[in-house]
Design an enzyme around this catalytic site. Structure first.
Site, PDB file in Angstrom:
ATOM      1  N   ARG A  35      51.744  37.257  20.649  1.00 56.10           N
ATOM      2  CA  ARG A  35      51.310  37.034  19.268  1.00 56.10           C
ATOM      3  C   ARG A  35      51.825  38.118  18.327  1.00 56.10           C
ATOM      4  O   ARG A  35      52.140  37.843  17.168  1.00 56.10           O
ATOM      5  CB  ARG A  35      49.787  36.959  19.210  1.00 56.10           C
ATOM      6  CG  ARG A  35      49.305  35.652  19.791  1.00 56.10           C
ATOM      7  CD  ARG A  35      47.821  35.539  19.781  1.00 56.10           C
ATOM      8  NE  ARG A  35      47.431  34.179  20.107  1.00 56.10           N
ATOM      9  CZ  ARG A  35      46.246  33.835  20.544  1.00 56.10           C
ATOM     10  NH1 ARG A  35      45.318  34.759  20.734  1.00 56.10           N
ATOM     11  NH2 ARG A  35      45.972  32.575  20.806  1.00 56.10           N
ATOM     12  N   LYS A 198      37.650  17.153  29.204  1.00 57.74           N
ATOM     13  CA  LYS A 198      36.698  16.203  28.634  1.00 57.74           C
ATOM     14  C   LYS A 198      37.288  15.228  27.637  1.00 57.74           C
ATOM     15  O   LYS A 198      38.122  15.595  26.833  1.00 57.74           O
ATOM     16  CB  LYS A 198      35.590  16.981  27.923  1.00 57.74           C
ATOM     17  CG  LYS A 198      34.712  17.762  28.871  1.00 57.74           C
ATOM     18  CD  LYS A 198      33.641  18.471  28.091  1.00 57.74           C
ATOM     19  CE  LYS A 198      32.585  19.048  29.033  1.00 57.74           C
ATOM     20  NZ  LYS A 198      31.588  19.808  28.286  1.00 57.74           N
ATOM     21  N   GLY A 354      45.963  25.427  24.460  1.00 57.11           N
ATOM     22  CA  GLY A 354      46.024  26.586  25.332  1.00 57.11           C
ATOM     23  C   GLY A 354      46.490  26.325  26.754  1.00 57.11           C
ATOM     24  O   GLY A 354      47.437  26.951  27.238  1.00 57.11           O
ATOM     25  N   GLY A 377      42.733  24.292  18.899  1.00 60.58           N
ATOM     26  CA  GLY A 377      41.857  23.512  18.020  1.00 60.58           C
ATOM     27  C   GLY A 377      42.552  23.139  16.722  1.00 60.58           C
ATOM     28  O   GLY A 377      42.419  22.020  16.227  1.00 60.58           O
TER      29      GLY A 377
HETATM   30  P1  AMP Z   1      40.900  21.224  28.150  1.00 57.76           P
HETATM   31  O1  AMP Z   1      40.502  22.562  27.637  1.00 57.76           O
HETATM   32  O2  AMP Z   1      39.969  20.130  27.772  1.00 57.76           O
HETATM   33  O3  AMP Z   1      42.351  20.905  27.849  1.00 57.76           O
HETATM   34  O4  AMP Z   1      40.750  21.303  29.731  1.00 57.76           O
HETATM   35  C1  AMP Z   1      41.533  22.133  30.546  1.00 57.76           C
HETATM   36  C2  AMP Z   1      40.877  22.272  31.889  1.00 57.76           C
HETATM   37  O5  AMP Z   1      40.730  21.018  32.492  1.00 57.76           O
HETATM   38  C3  AMP Z   1      41.688  23.125  32.849  1.00 57.76           C
HETATM   39  O6  AMP Z   1      40.991  24.312  33.100  1.00 57.76           O
HETATM   40  C4  AMP Z   1      41.764  22.261  34.104  1.00 57.76           C
HETATM   41  O7  AMP Z   1      41.511  22.966  35.304  1.00 57.76           O
HETATM   42  C5  AMP Z   1      40.692  21.224  33.877  1.00 57.76           C
HETATM   43  N1  AMP Z   1      40.929  20.009  34.643  1.00 57.76           N
HETATM   44  C6  AMP Z   1      42.015  19.231  34.616  1.00 57.76           C
HETATM   45  N2  AMP Z   1      41.906  18.226  35.500  1.00 57.76           N
HETATM   46  C7  AMP Z   1      40.721  18.375  36.116  1.00 57.76           C
HETATM   47  C8  AMP Z   1      40.049  17.657  37.155  1.00 57.76           C
HETATM   48  N3  AMP Z   1      40.590  16.559  37.711  1.00 57.76           N
HETATM   49  N4  AMP Z   1      38.823  18.093  37.531  1.00 57.76           N
HETATM   50  C9  AMP Z   1      38.274  19.191  36.965  1.00 57.76           C
HETATM   51  N5  AMP Z   1      38.871  19.911  35.992  1.00 57.76           N
HETATM   52  C10 AMP Z   1      40.076  19.513  35.577  1.00 57.76           C
END
Ligand code: AMP
Length: 396
Positions: A35, A198, A354, A377
């Site tokens: 950064r 999620k 990220g 975000g």
């Molecule tokens: P996000 O911040 O919503 O983009 O989520 C990223 C996180 O989702 C990472 O830390 C991944 O380890 C997690 N992730 C991806 N696939 C899975 C899965 N099948 N089960 C649990 N966590 C997951």
């Protein structure tokens, strides 16, 4: 809109909102200077014009007032060596010291202000606080895309005190140029690849994308909410049970709009959430009880790669599996490789958020996609609304 590049900073003091929210080791040494390096072109342009620079940033999430572990003074050695010159420091971002230091700045000099978030007024978007910051300079430059979705004092509110002297820095300008390519008139076929933990955090972007894309690829843990909603057996995989109806609504909407949604057909399952777990590949809707789906399977990788390969615009946010563990990183790796391959054939590819950025860096493929966005975000919100408070404040 003032163009940063054509503005002449000679004799001007520019206050630049940068993102120096960098990680440290236990001795408060900067462990990743990306950064800081990213801000250099903007800083150097002002200095080489014969202007002076006042840098302001937040660092971490201090709870109540000043705390040494959140002090920006810890970045001074890294900043000085990357700039190749000494940096002055105001131990309070507003007040008499900051005023005195900024008013005595000579051309070519740099002043760093202490962490803005030592004042709760920063995040509250307090006008009086923004006004005090504004008195330190002649020109306002916003070069912190990652915080542009917040209406904070230094990212948004301050702009009104520079009605004729506000602009974006080079980082934000290039970020907007990259994003505008996927927002306005993207070349078709346009494929969005979404993954991560999620669905709930990405609903608005999914809905918004349905109006724009030809293909929507869904991986990561969010796939299980869709697969369960479709009646599949997902074992102990991560799921959002309160979002099943919403998942069905998204699928129906996609169908009505002629958007192809691709869900994984097979998954790598594990008997525990660990890199040492026993693993198998099974159909994505036939996961045995007690097993968790932690990555997309090989058939899915081929299907996703083929769609990416045939696309002219690709947007990727969120890993395909638990890529932090090597045994569940293959899906994410292969998607990154497919993006690089499509880019080499002329597609425009944008990676943001990220975790996907971490994955693409880890694979050494960051230079093989068209654009890697720094904002998590901020990126998602910009794609949702086509605007952000900090961007609007400068454009207005
Ligand atoms: P996000 O911040 O919503 O983009 O989520 C990223 C996180 O989702 C990472 O830390 C991944 O380890 C997690 N992730 C991806 N696939 C899975 C899965 N099948 N089960 C649990 N966590 C997951």
């Amino acid at each position: 809109m003032i163009s940063f590049e054509s503005y002449n900073f000679a004799g001007k003091r520019a206050i630049i909102r940068v993102d120096f929210n960098v990680p440290f080791d236990e001795n408060m040494k900067v462990t990743d200077d990306t950064r800081i390096m990213g801000a250099l072109p903007t800083i150097k342009k002002v200095l080489s014009d014969g202007g002076s620079v006042i840098l302001m940033s937040h660092l971490g999430r201090p709870k109540q007032g000043p705390e040494d572990k959140f002090s920006l003074r810890h970045i001074i050695p890294t900043l000085e060596s990357s700039l190749g010159k000494p940096v002055k420091f105001a131990g309070d971002c507003i007040g008499s010291d900051a005023v005195q230091l900024s008013s005595s700045l000579k051309k070519g000099e740099v002043l760093l202000l202490e962490n803005l978030r030592f004042y709760k007024e920063e995040e509250a978007g307090n006008e009086g606080f923004a006004q005090k910051l504004s008195t330190l300079a002649d020109v306002y430059v916003n070069d912190a895309f990652g915080t542009a979705h917040r209406a904070h004092a230094s990212t948004t509110i301050i702009a009104k005190f520079f009605p004729h002297n506000k602009m974006f820095g080079l980082l934000v300008e290039s970020e907007l140029a990259g994003l505008d390519k996927v927002l306005h008139n993207p070349q078709k076929p346009y494929t969005a690849v979404l993954g991560g933990a999620k669905v709930s955090t990405k609903i608005t972007i999914i809905e918004n994308l349905l109006d724009r894309v030809d293909n929507l690829i869904i991986g990561g843990a969010m796939m299980f909410t869709f697969i369960k909603a479709n009646g599949g057996k997902i074992g102990a995989s991560m799921v959002e049970d309160d979002k099943l109806d919403m998942a069905l609504a998204i699928l129906a909407k996609a169908k009505a709009k002629g958007v192809k949604i691709l869900l994984p057909v097979d998954v790598v399952i594990a008997d525990s959430f660990s890199n040492d777990a026993k693993t198998r590949i099974v159909k994505s809707n036939e996961i045995p009880d007690g097993w968790l789906g932690l990555d997309i399977g090989t058939e899915t990788i081929s299907a996703f790669s083929a769609i990416i390969d045939g696309s002219k615009t690709i947007l990727w946010n969120g890993p395909m599996g638990v890529f932090e563990m090597s045994n569940f990183a293959l899906g994410t790796k292969e998607v990154a490789k497919a993006m690089a391959k499509a880019t080499a054939k002329g597609a425009f590819s944008l990676v943001g958020g990220g975790d996907s950025v971490a994955a693409i860096n880890q694979l050494g493929l960051a230079n093989e996609v068209s654009y890697v966005s720094t904002g998590g975000g901020a990126l998602l919100e910009y794609l949702e609304n086509g605007d952000l408070p900090g961007i609007k404040a400068v454009r207005e």
